[in-house]
Design an enzyme around this catalytic site. Structure first.
Site, mmCIF file in Angstrom:
data_model
loop_
_atom_site.group_PDB
_atom_site.id
_atom_site.type_symbol
_atom_site.label_atom_id
_atom_site.label_comp_id
_atom_site.label_asym_id
_atom_site.label_seq_id
_atom_site.Cartn_x
_atom_site.Cartn_y
_atom_site.Cartn_z
ATOM 1 N N HIS A 91 0.813 -1.216 0.000
ATOM 2 C CA HIS A 91 0.000 0.000 0.000
ATOM 3 C C HIS A 91 0.856 1.279 0.000
ATOM 4 C CE1 HIS A 91 -3.095 -2.945 0.718
ATOM 5 N NE2 HIS A 91 -2.428 -3.339 1.789
ATOM 6 N N GLU A 128 -1.888 0.246 7.914
ATOM 7 C CA GLU A 128 -1.049 -0.810 7.343
ATOM 8 C C GLU A 128 0.067 -0.213 6.510
ATOM 9 O OE1 GLU A 128 -1.401 -4.756 4.449
ATOM 10 O OE2 GLU A 128 -3.181 -3.541 4.864
ATOM 11 N N HIS A 183 3.077 -6.982 4.529
ATOM 12 C CA HIS A 183 1.694 -6.587 4.788
ATOM 13 C C HIS A 183 1.317 -6.867 6.241
ATOM 14 C CE1 HIS A 183 0.090 -5.748 0.703
ATOM 15 N NE2 HIS A 183 1.114 -6.495 0.334
ATOM 16 N N GLU A 265 2.005 -11.629 5.810
ATOM 17 C CA GLU A 265 1.040 -10.962 6.691
ATOM 18 C C GLU A 265 1.592 -11.068 8.106
ATOM 19 O OE1 GLU A 265 -1.483 -9.288 5.917
ATOM 20 O OE2 GLU A 265 -2.410 -10.014 4.080
#
Length: 301
Positions: A91, A128, A183, A265
């Site tokens: 992101h 995030e 992430h 993650e």
């Protein structure tokens, strides 16, 4: 991990220094170890996104500054000299202000998907995007200290993006030996732990992961093991059936990659206990160390 200097050793060393008339300051030293694409698989598929649910605008990260590489890795060798690692911070904090741009669909080989998403955040507003960039910077420093050439897909140096297809192209153009996309998840409360997303065997349209499936699995397994060891956290209790591994064929960042690549993650930002870890600068350093150790083990460093 914390340094294990026993009090008895310190007293003995202090007495020895005193006996020789030397004046010294005793201090512990060593490496700091550390412990990661989207919302859970169902959430990501439902949103059709490459990186999880959208959330509130970013809040300021008040974490302590990162230690310099020389402080966190005094034992680091040049074992990764000649290796190229691409780090993909998931992101971009600017995505919140460019929803029209990131909602445009791009070709991911098998279908078309949104360019990017805003990512998720903790309930307190720590995004995030802020998390992934911070961990990526720490990881970059650790890998460079070992001699690796490190390329970031972005460094908060652009207003939004890059899109998921461009992120894959950056890794391909760098002829990376390994690519890691950082992430944090946005799942339900009670869902805890980290997991590593591996590419499925996909051969359709412009996507062909045949050559990277096997090496990406090895990379993912190395990262899983070292991440758990460095952070003290457990594999996900809601994805991967306790293995810490999840195979997916719907992610453009994996489908379009020609280099071994995984998504990590690091934890679930929507669970209060995981969020407490993810917002800790100390834990983020451990996360980066775990990622670095996993990558180095995979590359033979």
């Amino acid at each position: 991990m914390p340094y294990d200097h026993r009090n008895t050793v310190r007293r003995s060393l202090a007495l020895a220094l005193a006996a020789t008339g030397c004046c010294a300051v005793l201090a512990g030293c060593g490496t700091s170890r550390a412990s990661s694409p989207h919302a859970n698989a169902a959430d990501s598929l439902a949103a059709g996104s490459e990186s999880g649910a959208r959330s509130r605008p970013p809040a300021a990260d008040s974490s302590a500054p990162r230690p310099a590489p020389s402080q966190v890795t005094p034992r680091a060798s040049r074992s990764l000299a000649g290796k190229t690692v691409v780090i993909d911070p998931g992101h971009n904090s600017g995505n919140f202000r460019h929803t029209a741009e990131i909602n445009k669909k791009v070709n991911i080989g098998t279908t078309r998907k949104e360019c990017d998403t805003t990512g998720t955040s903790t309930n307190a507003g720590y995004t995030e995007a802020s998390f992934t960039l911070d961990v990526s910077h720490r990881l970059r420093d650790l890998l460079k200290a070992r001699g690796a050439k490190v390329v970031l897909t972005h460094d908060a140096d652009r207003p939004w993006g890059p899109c998921i297809d461009e992120r894959a192209r950056i890794g391909n153009a760098a002829r990376a030996d390994a690519v890691v996309s950082v992430h944090a998840d946005g799942s339900a409360v009670g869902h805890r732990g980290f997991h590593v997303i591996l590419p499925a065997k996909v051969r359709a349209g412009s996507a062909d992961t045949s050559a990277i499936v096997a090496p990406s699995r090895v990379l993912g397994e190395r990262i899983r093991d070292r991440f758990a060891r460095a952070t003290g956290t457990s594999p996900s209790n809601y994805v991967g059936s306790g293995t810490g591994l999840d195979v997916r064929g719907d992610l453009g960042g994996l489908n379009l990659s020609t280099a071994p690549k995984v998504f990590v993650e690091c934890g679930n930002m929507r669970d209060p206990k995981d969020a407490q870890l993810l917002t800790s600068s100390t834990w983020r350093q451990k996360a980066a160390q775990g990622l670095a150790d996993g990558i180095a083990t995979y590359l033979g460093g």
